[in-house]
Scaffold this active site. Structure first.
Site, PDB file in Angstrom:
ATOM      1  N   TYR A 140       0.724  -1.153   0.018  1.00  0.00           N
ATOM      2  CA  TYR A 140       0.004   0.088  -0.027  1.00  0.00           C
ATOM      3  C   TYR A 140       1.016   1.098   0.170  1.00  0.00           C
ATOM      4  O   TYR A 140       1.714   1.359   0.763  1.00  0.00           O
ATOM      5  CB  TYR A 140      -0.905   0.023   1.256  1.00  0.00           C
ATOM      6  CG  TYR A 140      -1.967   1.281   1.457  1.00  0.00           C
ATOM      7  CD1 TYR A 140      -2.781   1.428   0.418  1.00  0.00           C
ATOM      8  CD2 TYR A 140      -1.579   2.123   2.316  1.00  0.00           C
ATOM      9  CE1 TYR A 140      -3.557   2.678   0.578  1.00  0.00           C
ATOM     10  CE2 TYR A 140      -2.616   3.277   2.568  1.00  0.00           C
ATOM     11  CZ  TYR A 140      -3.594   3.283   1.669  1.00  0.00           C
ATOM     12  OH  TYR A 140      -4.319   4.519   1.849  1.00  0.00           O
ATOM     13  N   ASP A 198       9.272   2.974  -0.082  1.00  0.00           N
ATOM     14  CA  ASP A 198       8.112   3.572   0.434  1.00  0.00           C
ATOM     15  C   ASP A 198       8.380   3.375   2.058  1.00  0.00           C
ATOM     16  O   ASP A 198       8.075   2.258   2.628  1.00  0.00           O
ATOM     17  CB  ASP A 198       6.885   3.152   0.043  1.00  0.00           C
ATOM     18  CG  ASP A 198       5.699   3.986   0.827  1.00  0.00           C
ATOM     19  OD1 ASP A 198       5.919   4.670   1.590  1.00  0.00           O
ATOM     20  OD2 ASP A 198       4.445   3.709   0.330  1.00  0.00           O
ATOM     21  N   LYS A 204       3.984   9.110   8.840  1.00  0.00           N
ATOM     22  CA  LYS A 204       3.627   8.528   9.983  1.00  0.00           C
ATOM     23  C   LYS A 204       4.661   9.062  11.364  1.00  0.00           C
ATOM     24  O   LYS A 204       4.590  10.337  11.524  1.00  0.00           O
ATOM     25  CB  LYS A 204       3.806   6.926   9.987  1.00  0.00           C
ATOM     26  CG  LYS A 204       2.426   6.641   9.025  1.00  0.00           C
ATOM     27  CD  LYS A 204       2.127   5.135   9.199  1.00  0.00           C
ATOM     28  CE  LYS A 204       0.849   4.976   8.449  1.00  0.00           C
ATOM     29  NZ  LYS A 204       1.080   4.271   7.096  1.00  0.00           N
TER      30      LYS A 204
HETATM   31  C1  LIG Z   1       0.320   4.698   5.889  1.00  0.00           C
HETATM   32  C2  LIG Z   1       1.012   4.338   4.404  1.00  0.00           C
HETATM   33  C3  LIG Z   1       1.026   5.298   3.433  1.00  0.00           C
HETATM   34  C4  LIG Z   1      -0.063   6.445   3.430  1.00  0.00           C
HETATM   35  O1  LIG Z   1       0.359   7.320   4.302  1.00  0.00           O
HETATM   36  P1  LIG Z   1      -0.879   8.245   4.760  1.00  0.00           P
HETATM   37  O2  LIG Z   1      -0.485   9.416   5.691  1.00  0.00           O
HETATM   38  O3  LIG Z   1      -1.823   7.505   5.437  1.00  0.00           O
HETATM   39  O4  LIG Z   1      -1.463   9.055   3.416  1.00  0.00           O
HETATM   40  C5  LIG Z   1       1.772   5.035   2.366  1.00  0.00           C
HETATM   41  N1  LIG Z   1       2.734   4.109   2.325  1.00  0.00           N
HETATM   42  C6  LIG Z   1       2.871   3.339   3.348  1.00  0.00           C
HETATM   43  C7  LIG Z   1       3.809   2.094   3.391  1.00  0.00           C
HETATM   44  C8  LIG Z   1       2.181   3.332   4.498  1.00  0.00           C
HETATM   45  O5  LIG Z   1       2.180   2.620   5.584  1.00  0.00           O
END
Ligand SMILES: *Cc1c(COP(=O)(O)O)cnc(C)c1O
Length: 431
Positions: free
Chosen positions: A145, A240, A268
């Site tokens: 994701y 990511d 995060k």
């Molecule tokens: C949470 C997450 C996102 C999205 O971040 P948001 O602040 O919710 O938009 C993207 N990539 C990874 C790996 C994530 O865990």
């Protein structure tokens, strides 16, 4: 039964005004049955709901609260920052300090741009990769994701899989065509895609430790193999690290596994609980971002002084206290070992995946190495388990396809209670 009177009342109200009653899909308890609890406050290792129930935290705002809730250091920094106004929309010193600190901490970042969420970071990173390489296609992995940007809602993990809508309406066929999906931990599937699309791939984006299909570690050689494939084919490698950044080590997964990315996305933990994201990488790539380069990207609230202050205080703490990662590792290992002992007593053989302070108990007796494996987990049992744990006062992510996060506010007492509650829940389901 826990009292949910106030939560239920609020949820009924929320349903009238907010789609599905929540501002982000996974917060609804759709995958596990029942309605969400409404949180009133949180402190340290505990969250408290509107009915006065206390729960030990294993969501931690989906990762950011690595130091626990309402951390005194963060609170005092925030109350000072608030006196100077909440937003300028103009440069301020804390942005420079933040950028310098991120570059110091994350090995492959030489320049960095702040945004407001992980989604914004990954969307911007992909645009940059396309602008820089002049190519259109990207490779992502099934079950990973990367936020809700159109390009990523193809075989996506987290809420997209929990809700059973892996390919969202509203994403055009044209956009979907430019996203190729490979199999996590399977280099040959990536090689094949590169061969089938010669000279067309701008970037490979990957969660260096997957967290959004449950926790799945990269197999030996997977990340370095991606690095090699990218180098051989003129493709940019995007890590990511929105989830893994500052969680698995002060330099993220790239430091832990000693593989460098061309572009890294962060979120995060970087905001200390406030909405912050960032993307950074090699100087010559980042110089392509406006105003120094042609790839446009902007934000009214980007680098917001309040958000920067909170994030900076957390990152600075993590940098100055590297032993925290060893502590988190030990605590999380203790929880997972306790769960394993509980399972042994009942003759159960479910998989637990763990990297540092991220872990998932899959109700699946086989090794979980990719999305296909994760999907074979018994979701009905997970739903029962989730609700029994909630009854016991343990707040888990309401989906099998999520990692749990341990904060440093968790101590021996909470570890014992998590293990005991797990024993109770497993016994109720299986004996
Ligand atoms: C949470 C997450 C996102 C999205 O971040 P948001 O602040 O919710 O938009 C993207 N990539 C990874 C790996 C994530 O865990």
């Amino acid at each position: 039964m826990i009292n949910k009177t106030s939560s239920n009342k609020l949820f009924a109200e929320a349903l009238k005004f907010i789609p599905g009653g929540v501002n982000s899909p996974v917060r609804a308890f759709k995958a596990v049955g029942g309605d969400p609890i409404f949180i009133k406050s949180a402190k340290g290792a505990y969250v408290y709901d509107e009915d006065g129930n206390a729960y030990i935290e294993l969501i931690n705002s989906w990762g950011p609260m690595i130091l626990g809730h309402a951390n005194e250091l963060v609170e005092s920094v925030l109350s000072e920052a608030l006196k100077n106004s909440t937003s300028f929309g103009a440069p301020s010193e804390i942005e420079v300090k933040m950028a310098r600190l991120i570059i110091e901490m994350v090995p492959s970042i030489e320049k960095v741009r702040m945004v407001n969420s992980g989604t914004e970071a990954t969307m911007s990173a992909i645009r940059l990769a396309r602008g820089y390489t002049g190519k259109d296609k990207i490779i992502k992995f099934e079950g990973c994701y990367h936020g809700h940007g159109d390009s990523f809602l193809i075989a996506a993990g987290s809420g997209a899989v929990t809700m059973g809508t892996p390919d969202s309406p509203g994403v055009t066929a044209g956009t979907a065509r430019d996203t190729l999906t490979a199999k996590y931990n399977d280099l040959s599937s990536v090689e094949l895609m590169i061969k089938q699309n010669p000279g067309k791939i701008a970037a490979i984006i990957v969660e260096p430790v997957a967290g959004n299909m449950g926790c799945i570690p990269p197999g030996k050689g997977f990340l370095s193999g991606l690095r090699d494939l990218c180098d051989e084919n003129g493709i940019l490698l995007i890590f990511d690290e929105v989830m893994t950044g500052f969680r698995l080590s002060s330099g993220g997964a790239q430091q832990l596994f000693d593989v460098n990315a061309d572009i890294t996305t962060l979120g995060k933990i970087i905001g200390g609980g406030l909405p912050v994201g960032a993307y950074g990488g090699k100087k010559d790539i980042m110089e392509y971002v406006s105003p120094s380069g042609p790839v446009y990207q902007a934000g009214t609230l980007s680098g917001n002084p309040i958000a920067m202050s909170a994030g900076y205080s957390v990152l600075q703490f993590l940098e100055k206290n590297p032993s925290i990662y060893e502590e988190l590792n030990t605590k999380t290992a203790a929880i997972c070992n306790g769960i394993r002992r509980n399972m042994e007593e009942l003759g159960l053989h479910f998989s637990i995946n763990r990297v540092g302070s991220m872990f998932t108990l899959f109700f699946n007796e086989n090794i979980v190495n990719n999305f296909e494996d994760a999907k074979k987990s018994d979701l009905k049992i997970f739903g029962k388990y989730f609700n029994l744990m909630l009854e016991e006062g343990i707040y888990l992510a309401p989906s099998q396809f999520e990692a749990l996060f341990v904060s440093n506010a968790i101590g021996q007492e909470e570890i014992n209670r998590i293990i005991e509650s797990n024993a109770v829940a497993l016994r109720k389901i299986f004996s």
